[in-house]
Design a protein around this motif. Sequence first.
Motif, PDB file in Angstrom:
ATOM      1  N   CYS A  72       0.851  -1.191   0.000  1.00 17.92           N
ATOM      2  CA  CYS A  72       0.000   0.000   0.000  1.00 17.92           C
ATOM      3  C   CYS A  72       0.887   1.241   0.000  1.00 17.92           C
ATOM      4  O   CYS A  72       1.714   1.424   0.901  1.00 17.92           O
ATOM      5  CB  CYS A  72      -0.925   0.014   1.209  1.00 17.92           C
ATOM      6  SG  CYS A  72      -1.960   1.494   1.265  1.00 17.92           S
ATOM      7  N   THR A  92      -0.053  -4.893   3.072  1.00 13.94           N
ATOM      8  CA  THR A  92      -1.350  -4.877   3.727  1.00 13.94           C
ATOM      9  C   THR A  92      -2.370  -5.807   3.093  1.00 13.94           C
ATOM     10  O   THR A  92      -3.501  -5.832   3.524  1.00 13.94           O
ATOM     11  CB  THR A  92      -1.952  -3.458   3.698  1.00 13.94           C
ATOM     12  OG1 THR A  92      -2.123  -3.069   2.345  1.00 13.94           O
ATOM     13  CG2 THR A  92      -1.083  -2.474   4.427  1.00 13.94           C
ATOM     14  N   HIS A  93      -1.997  -6.543   2.087  1.00 11.96           N
ATOM     15  CA  HIS A  93      -3.015  -7.277   1.333  1.00 11.96           C
ATOM     16  C   HIS A  93      -2.434  -8.622   0.918  1.00 11.96           C
ATOM     17  O   HIS A  93      -1.373  -8.676   0.318  1.00 11.96           O
ATOM     18  CB  HIS A  93      -3.386  -6.456   0.094  1.00 11.96           C
ATOM     19  CG  HIS A  93      -4.663  -6.859  -0.556  1.00 11.96           C
ATOM     20  ND1 HIS A  93      -4.819  -8.025  -1.247  1.00 11.96           N
ATOM     21  CD2 HIS A  93      -5.848  -6.220  -0.625  1.00 11.96           C
ATOM     22  CE1 HIS A  93      -6.050  -8.073  -1.730  1.00 11.96           C
ATOM     23  NE2 HIS A  93      -6.696  -6.988  -1.359  1.00 11.96           N
ATOM     24  N   ASP A  94      -3.119  -9.685   1.221  1.00 13.49           N
ATOM     25  CA  ASP A  94      -2.733 -11.011   0.726  1.00 13.49           C
ATOM     26  C   ASP A  94      -3.657 -11.364  -0.433  1.00 13.49           C
ATOM     27  O   ASP A  94      -4.796 -10.917  -0.490  1.00 13.49           O
ATOM     28  CB  ASP A  94      -2.842 -12.062   1.814  1.00 13.49           C
ATOM     29  CG  ASP A  94      -1.758 -11.926   2.873  1.00 13.49           C
ATOM     30  OD1 ASP A  94      -0.775 -11.212   2.614  1.00 13.49           O
ATOM     31  OD2 ASP A  94      -1.905 -12.524   3.949  1.00 13.49           O
ATOM     32  N   CYS A 115      -2.899 -10.832  -3.761  1.00 15.94           N
ATOM     33  CA  CYS A 115      -2.743  -9.932  -4.916  1.00 15.94           C
ATOM     34  C   CYS A 115      -1.949 -10.640  -6.010  1.00 15.94           C
ATOM     35  O   CYS A 115      -0.996 -11.357  -5.715  1.00 15.94           O
ATOM     36  CB  CYS A 115      -1.952  -8.690  -4.535  1.00 15.94           C
ATOM     37  SG  CYS A 115      -2.887  -7.420  -3.741  1.00 15.94           S
ATOM     38  N   TYR A 138      -5.389  -1.810  -6.103  1.00 20.21           N
ATOM     39  CA  TYR A 138      -6.362  -2.606  -5.356  1.00 20.21           C
ATOM     40  C   TYR A 138      -6.746  -1.842  -4.088  1.00 20.21           C
ATOM     41  O   TYR A 138      -6.000  -1.000  -3.604  1.00 20.21           O
ATOM     42  CB  TYR A 138      -5.759  -3.952  -4.944  1.00 20.21           C
ATOM     43  CG  TYR A 138      -5.787  -5.027  -6.003  1.00 20.21           C
ATOM     44  CD1 TYR A 138      -5.762  -4.733  -7.360  1.00 20.21           C
ATOM     45  CD2 TYR A 138      -5.801  -6.358  -5.629  1.00 20.21           C
ATOM     46  CE1 TYR A 138      -5.774  -5.741  -8.310  1.00 20.21           C
ATOM     47  CE2 TYR A 138      -5.806  -7.371  -6.577  1.00 20.21           C
ATOM     48  CZ  TYR A 138      -5.797  -7.055  -7.907  1.00 20.21           C
ATOM     49  OH  TYR A 138      -5.806  -8.047  -8.845  1.00 20.21           O
ATOM     50  N   CYS A 181      -7.055  -1.156  -0.290  1.00 19.14           N
ATOM     51  CA  CYS A 181      -6.316  -1.522   0.916  1.00 19.14           C
ATOM     52  C   CYS A 181      -7.300  -1.812   2.044  1.00 19.14           C
ATOM     53  O   CYS A 181      -8.188  -0.995   2.320  1.00 19.14           O
ATOM     54  CB  CYS A 181      -5.388  -0.384   1.328  1.00 19.14           C
ATOM     55  SG  CYS A 181      -4.515  -0.693   2.881  1.00 19.14           S
ATOM     56  N   PRO A 182      -7.154  -2.964   2.721  1.00 18.94           N
ATOM     57  CA  PRO A 182      -8.058  -3.283   3.824  1.00 18.94           C
ATOM     58  C   PRO A 182      -7.824  -2.420   5.065  1.00 18.94           C
ATOM     59  O   PRO A 182      -8.672  -2.358   5.943  1.00 18.94           O
ATOM     60  CB  PRO A 182      -7.772  -4.752   4.112  1.00 18.94           C
ATOM     61  CG  PRO A 182      -6.386  -4.971   3.627  1.00 18.94           C
ATOM     62  CD  PRO A 182      -6.198  -4.034   2.464  1.00 18.94           C
ATOM     63  N   VAL A 206      -3.077  -0.206  -3.405  1.00 17.67           N
ATOM     64  CA  VAL A 206      -2.299  -1.438  -3.217  1.00 17.67           C
ATOM     65  C   VAL A 206      -1.804  -1.946  -4.573  1.00 17.67           C
ATOM     66  O   VAL A 206      -2.565  -2.036  -5.532  1.00 17.67           O
ATOM     67  CB  VAL A 206      -3.123  -2.525  -2.507  1.00 17.67           C
ATOM     68  CG1 VAL A 206      -2.347  -3.836  -2.441  1.00 17.67           C
ATOM     69  CG2 VAL A 206      -3.498  -2.069  -1.110  1.00 17.67           C
TER      70      VAL A 206
END
Length: 82
Positions: free
Chosen positions: A23, A30-32, A34, A41, A43-44, A51
């Motif tokens: 991110c 921060t993201h699995d 991808c 994308y 970001c959670p 992302v």
Amino acid sequence: MSKVPVIRDDEYQDALDNDGGWCTNCKDFTHDGCEPDAEEYRCPECENDTVYGVENALLMGLFEISDPDYGDGHDFENLDSD
């Protein structure tokens, strides 16, 4: 000119193994799940579309990888050629 974050090699490898995302707002993985070439994308954490797939982010220069064997990883020109 802003300085890019420097990431430890083990953090980078973990992100690769888990299809991580970087991110640009959080300056963190921060993201699995991808794709390696993912762009923008959600970001959670911050909920922005910032992302990028970990391999794409590295190629784009969004972070650098440190090498603990050589200090901060920026002085590769002075390595011994043995």
